[in-house]
Design a protein around this motif. Structure first.
Motif, PDB file in Angstrom:
ATOM      1  N   GLU A  22     -53.929  18.516   3.032  1.00 25.46           N
ATOM      2  CA  GLU A  22     -54.422  17.937   4.279  1.00 25.46           C
ATOM      3  C   GLU A  22     -53.730  16.624   4.626  1.00 25.46           C
ATOM      4  O   GLU A  22     -54.343  15.702   5.172  1.00 25.46           O
ATOM      5  CB  GLU A  22     -55.944  17.703   4.188  1.00 25.46           C
ATOM      6  CG  GLU A  22     -56.753  18.924   3.796  1.00 25.46           C
ATOM      7  CD  GLU A  22     -56.598  20.072   4.786  1.00 25.46           C
ATOM      8  OE1 GLU A  22     -56.423  19.798   5.984  1.00 25.46           O
ATOM      9  OE2 GLU A  22     -56.630  21.234   4.334  1.00 25.46           O
ATOM     10  N   SER A  23     -52.450  16.518   4.311  1.00 24.08           N
ATOM     11  CA  SER A  23     -51.726  15.284   4.574  1.00 24.08           C
ATOM     12  C   SER A  23     -50.241  15.580   4.700  1.00 24.08           C
ATOM     13  O   SER A  23     -49.770  16.637   4.295  1.00 24.08           O
ATOM     14  CB  SER A  23     -51.962  14.281   3.430  1.00 24.08           C
ATOM     15  OG  SER A  23     -51.131  13.139   3.566  1.00 24.08           O
ATOM     16  N   ARG A  24     -49.508  14.625   5.262  1.00 19.48           N
ATOM     17  CA  ARG A  24     -48.050  14.731   5.325  1.00 19.48           C
ATOM     18  C   ARG A  24     -47.406  14.129   4.085  1.00 19.48           C
ATOM     19  O   ARG A  24     -46.183  14.173   3.935  1.00 19.48           O
ATOM     20  CB  ARG A  24     -47.527  14.008   6.569  1.00 19.48           C
ATOM     21  CG  ARG A  24     -47.942  14.647   7.886  1.00 19.48           C
ATOM     22  CD  ARG A  24     -47.495  13.797   9.067  1.00 19.48           C
ATOM     23  NE  ARG A  24     -46.053  13.663   9.118  1.00 19.48           N
ATOM     24  CZ  ARG A  24     -45.416  12.768   9.862  1.00 19.48           C
ATOM     25  NH1 ARG A  24     -46.096  11.913  10.598  1.00 19.48           N
ATOM     26  NH2 ARG A  24     -44.102  12.712   9.878  1.00 19.48           N
ATOM     27  N   ARG A  25     -48.201  13.563   3.186  1.00 23.13           N
ATOM     28  CA  ARG A  25     -47.644  12.883   2.022  1.00 23.13           C
ATOM     29  C   ARG A  25     -46.958  13.845   1.062  1.00 23.13           C
ATOM     30  O   ARG A  25     -47.440  14.940   0.810  1.00 23.13           O
ATOM     31  CB  ARG A  25     -48.734  12.121   1.267  1.00 23.13           C
ATOM     32  CG  ARG A  25     -49.328  10.966   2.048  1.00 23.13           C
ATOM     33  CD  ARG A  25     -50.422  10.269   1.255  1.00 23.13           C
ATOM     34  NE  ARG A  25     -51.031   9.201   2.033  1.00 23.13           N
ATOM     35  CZ  ARG A  25     -52.023   9.383   2.901  1.00 23.13           C
ATOM     36  NH1 ARG A  25     -52.541  10.593   3.071  1.00 23.13           N
ATOM     37  NH2 ARG A  25     -52.508   8.375   3.587  1.00 23.13           N
TER      38      ARG A  25
ATOM     39  N   ARG B  54     -45.671   5.930   3.502  1.00 24.12           N
ATOM     40  CA  ARG B  54     -44.398   5.310   3.852  1.00 24.12           C
ATOM     41  C   ARG B  54     -43.315   5.632   2.825  1.00 24.12           C
ATOM     42  O   ARG B  54     -42.136   5.654   3.157  1.00 24.12           O
ATOM     43  CB  ARG B  54     -44.568   3.788   3.975  1.00 24.12           C
ATOM     44  CG  ARG B  54     -45.451   3.373   5.130  1.00 24.12           C
ATOM     45  CD  ARG B  54     -45.741   1.879   5.107  1.00 24.12           C
ATOM     46  NE  ARG B  54     -46.644   1.505   6.179  1.00 24.12           N
ATOM     47  CZ  ARG B  54     -46.268   1.189   7.420  1.00 24.12           C
ATOM     48  NH1 ARG B  54     -44.986   1.213   7.723  1.00 24.12           N
ATOM     49  NH2 ARG B  54     -47.147   0.867   8.331  1.00 24.12           N
ATOM     50  N   LYS B  55     -43.723   5.893   1.604  1.00 30.32           N
ATOM     51  CA  LYS B  55     -42.749   6.188   0.549  1.00 30.32           C
ATOM     52  C   LYS B  55     -42.103   7.548   0.747  1.00 30.32           C
ATOM     53  O   LYS B  55     -40.864   7.677   0.719  1.00 30.32           O
ATOM     54  CB  LYS B  55     -43.442   6.143  -0.813  1.00 30.32           C
ATOM     55  CG  LYS B  55     -42.528   6.505  -1.989  1.00 30.32           C
ATOM     56  CD  LYS B  55     -43.296   6.429  -3.295  1.00 30.32           C
ATOM     57  CE  LYS B  55     -42.417   6.829  -4.479  1.00 30.32           C
ATOM     58  NZ  LYS B  55     -43.160   6.750  -5.758  1.00 30.32           N
ATOM     59  N   ALA B  56     -42.888   8.592   0.912  1.00 27.15           N
ATOM     60  CA  ALA B  56     -42.347   9.949   1.053  1.00 27.15           C
ATOM     61  C   ALA B  56     -43.346  10.814   1.799  1.00 27.15           C
ATOM     62  O   ALA B  56     -44.505  10.894   1.408  1.00 27.15           O
ATOM     63  CB  ALA B  56     -42.044  10.549  -0.319  1.00 27.15           C
ATOM     64  N   ARG B  57     -42.897  11.453   2.864  1.00 25.63           N
ATOM     65  CA  ARG B  57     -43.775  12.304   3.662  1.00 25.63           C
ATOM     66  C   ARG B  57     -42.946  13.403   4.323  1.00 25.63           C
ATOM     67  O   ARG B  57     -41.716  13.335   4.354  1.00 25.63           O
ATOM     68  CB  ARG B  57     -44.505  11.490   4.738  1.00 25.63           C
ATOM     69  CG  ARG B  57     -43.585  10.905   5.781  1.00 25.63           C
ATOM     70  CD  ARG B  57     -44.323  10.110   6.846  1.00 25.63           C
ATOM     71  NE  ARG B  57     -43.381   9.594   7.845  1.00 25.63           N
ATOM     72  CZ  ARG B  57     -42.694   8.473   7.702  1.00 25.63           C
ATOM     73  NH1 ARG B  57     -42.853   7.724   6.623  1.00 25.63           N
ATOM     74  NH2 ARG B  57     -41.848   8.088   8.649  1.00 25.63           N
TER      75      ARG B  57
ATOM     76  N   LEU C 166     -37.695  15.655   4.618  1.00 24.63           N
ATOM     77  CA  LEU C 166     -38.232  14.480   3.929  1.00 24.63           C
ATOM     78  C   LEU C 166     -38.031  13.224   4.760  1.00 24.63           C
ATOM     79  O   LEU C 166     -36.933  12.952   5.248  1.00 24.63           O
ATOM     80  CB  LEU C 166     -37.553  14.320   2.568  1.00 24.63           C
ATOM     81  CG  LEU C 166     -38.053  13.168   1.683  1.00 24.63           C
ATOM     82  CD1 LEU C 166     -39.498  13.415   1.249  1.00 24.63           C
ATOM     83  CD2 LEU C 166     -37.144  13.010   0.456  1.00 24.63           C
ATOM     84  N   ALA C 167     -39.110  12.439   4.895  1.00 26.01           N
ATOM     85  CA  ALA C 167     -39.057  11.180   5.636  1.00 26.01           C
ATOM     86  C   ALA C 167     -39.638  10.064   4.783  1.00 26.01           C
ATOM     87  O   ALA C 167     -40.046  10.279   3.643  1.00 26.01           O
ATOM     88  CB  ALA C 167     -39.829  11.310   6.953  1.00 26.01           C
ATOM     89  N   GLY C 168     -39.675   8.870   5.345  1.00 24.77           N
ATOM     90  CA  GLY C 168     -40.158   7.716   4.611  1.00 24.77           C
ATOM     91  C   GLY C 168     -39.027   7.044   3.856  1.00 24.77           C
ATOM     92  O   GLY C 168     -37.844   7.349   4.045  1.00 24.77           O
ATOM     93  N   ASP C 169     -39.382   6.123   2.982  1.00 22.60           N
ATOM     94  CA  ASP C 169     -38.395   5.368   2.210  1.00 22.60           C
ATOM     95  C   ASP C 169     -37.454   6.303   1.449  1.00 22.60           C
ATOM     96  O   ASP C 169     -36.236   6.083   1.420  1.00 22.60           O
ATOM     97  CB  ASP C 169     -39.118   4.433   1.228  1.00 22.60           C
ATOM     98  CG  ASP C 169     -38.148   3.724   0.298  1.00 22.60           C
ATOM     99  OD1 ASP C 169     -37.298   2.975   0.792  1.00 22.60           O
ATOM    100  OD2 ASP C 169     -38.239   3.930  -0.923  1.00 22.60           O
TER     101      ASP C 169
ATOM    102  N   ARG D 171     -37.721   2.536  10.343  1.00 19.40           N
ATOM    103  CA  ARG D 171     -36.940   2.167  11.525  1.00 19.40           C
ATOM    104  C   ARG D 171     -35.448   2.415  11.307  1.00 19.40           C
ATOM    105  O   ARG D 171     -34.596   1.748  11.901  1.00 19.40           O
ATOM    106  CB  ARG D 171     -37.150   0.690  11.911  1.00 19.40           C
ATOM    107  CG  ARG D 171     -38.576   0.206  11.808  1.00 19.40           C
ATOM    108  CD  ARG D 171     -39.453   0.736  12.934  1.00 19.40           C
ATOM    109  NE  ARG D 171     -40.835   0.381  12.692  1.00 19.40           N
ATOM    110  CZ  ARG D 171     -41.350  -0.816  12.959  1.00 19.40           C
ATOM    111  NH1 ARG D 171     -40.600  -1.752  13.472  1.00 19.40           N
ATOM    112  NH2 ARG D 171     -42.621  -1.061  12.695  1.00 19.40           N
ATOM    113  N   ARG D 172     -35.121   3.332  10.429  1.00 17.77           N
ATOM    114  CA  ARG D 172     -33.744   3.736  10.167  1.00 17.77           C
ATOM    115  C   ARG D 172     -33.713   5.254  10.100  1.00 17.77           C
ATOM    116  O   ARG D 172     -34.762   5.901  10.114  1.00 17.77           O
ATOM    117  CB  ARG D 172     -33.230   3.111   8.858  1.00 17.77           C
ATOM    118  CG  ARG D 172     -33.170   1.593   8.899  1.00 17.77           C
ATOM    119  CD  ARG D 172     -32.723   1.019   7.560  1.00 17.77           C
ATOM    120  NE  ARG D 172     -31.449   1.578   7.183  1.00 17.77           N
ATOM    121  CZ  ARG D 172     -31.140   1.941   5.927  1.00 17.77           C
ATOM    122  NH1 ARG D 172     -32.026   1.811   4.952  1.00 17.77           N
ATOM    123  NH2 ARG D 172     -29.959   2.431   5.658  1.00 17.77           N
ATOM    124  N   SER D 173     -32.534   5.824   9.987  1.00 17.20           N
ATOM    125  CA  SER D 173     -32.419   7.279  10.030  1.00 17.20           C
ATOM    126  C   SER D 173     -32.627   7.928   8.674  1.00 17.20           C
ATOM    127  O   SER D 173     -32.261   7.375   7.632  1.00 17.20           O
ATOM    128  CB  SER D 173     -31.032   7.666  10.551  1.00 17.20           C
ATOM    129  OG  SER D 173     -30.868   7.281  11.890  1.00 17.20           O
TER     130      SER D 173
END
Length: 232
Positions: free
Chosen positions: A206-209, A108-111, A117-120, A179-181
């Protein structure tokens, strides 16, 4: 209704559990082999080939051949944005495939969201860009300002090369966990590549992190400071 876009066909392609798992695996932005996708979907290689043919025909994935090997990736940015939006919708309805585990906070922090870049941290970056008037937002449309062009060039981003692409320079993408852009488009991709190329962060195997180094994280937070009123 017999006229208009056929959303049922797209829904059927994405809705199959095995195909959904393969598409989710490709959200890492990496091209994967049929064998790797079979492992992600938990199905046989023969069944995987059948699913991939359907996804390819529906223009949800594309394949590249290198020697005797085949690699598959999402067809384009629009597919990645669609999947991220669906993930957000599912999460908002409590439709989670597994219980939250100890690694979920880092996801959830960064992926990676396909190629940006997504997440917080992804949401934080866009908030900062808007607050600093590097980009302006009107009806979910983002525009890079004159000040923004100067700042991005100073970071070493070749805006001239980005504007020659057919893709939008910058656009919003709904983040499934926040839940935001967050920032998508060719600029979003260029900024993520900048973080990785300079060693500020790396992709977890092996992850989106996305895992930031201590120095890289501080640099990121300094570059994309967010006013307290925005964080509240």
């Amino acid at each position: 209704m017999k006229e208009g876009p056929d959303i049922a066909q797209i829904g059927a392609l994405i809705g199959d559990p095995a195909r959904a798992n393969m598409l989710t695996a490709l959200m890492s932005g990496k091209a994967l082999t049929p064998t790797e996708l079979a492992g992600a979907a938990g199905i046989t290689l023969q069944t995987t080939s059948s699913h991939l043919s359907k996804l390819e025909a529906g223009k949800l994935v594309r394949q590249r051949k290198q020697g005797r090997h085949r690699y598959f990736s999402l067809f384009d940015d629009d597919v990645g944005q669609l999947l991220e939006s669906l993930m957000g919708f599912a999460a908002s309805r409590g439709l989670l495939r597994q219980r939250l585990g100890p690694k979920d906070p880092s996801l959830r922090k960064a992926r990676v969201c396909y190629n940006h870049l997504a997440g917080d941290y992804g949401v934080r970056m866009l908030d900062s860009l808007i607050a600093e008037e590097i980009v302006t937002e009107t009806d979910d449309e983002l525009t890079l300002t004159v000040v923004g062009r100067s700042r991005m060039t100073a970071l070493g981003i070749d805006l001239e090369a980005l504007t020659k692409r057919r893709r939008p320079l910058c656009r919003t993408c709904l983040d499934w966990s926040e839940r935001r852009s967050h920032l998508a488009g060719s600029l979003g991709e260029a900024l993520l590549n900048l973080f990785l190329d300079r060693g500020w962060a790396k992709r977890e195997a092996e992850s989106r992190r996305i895992q930031f180094t201590r120095t890289g994280e501080q640099t990121f937070l300094d570059l994309f400071a967010v006013p307290q009123a925005t964080l509240a």
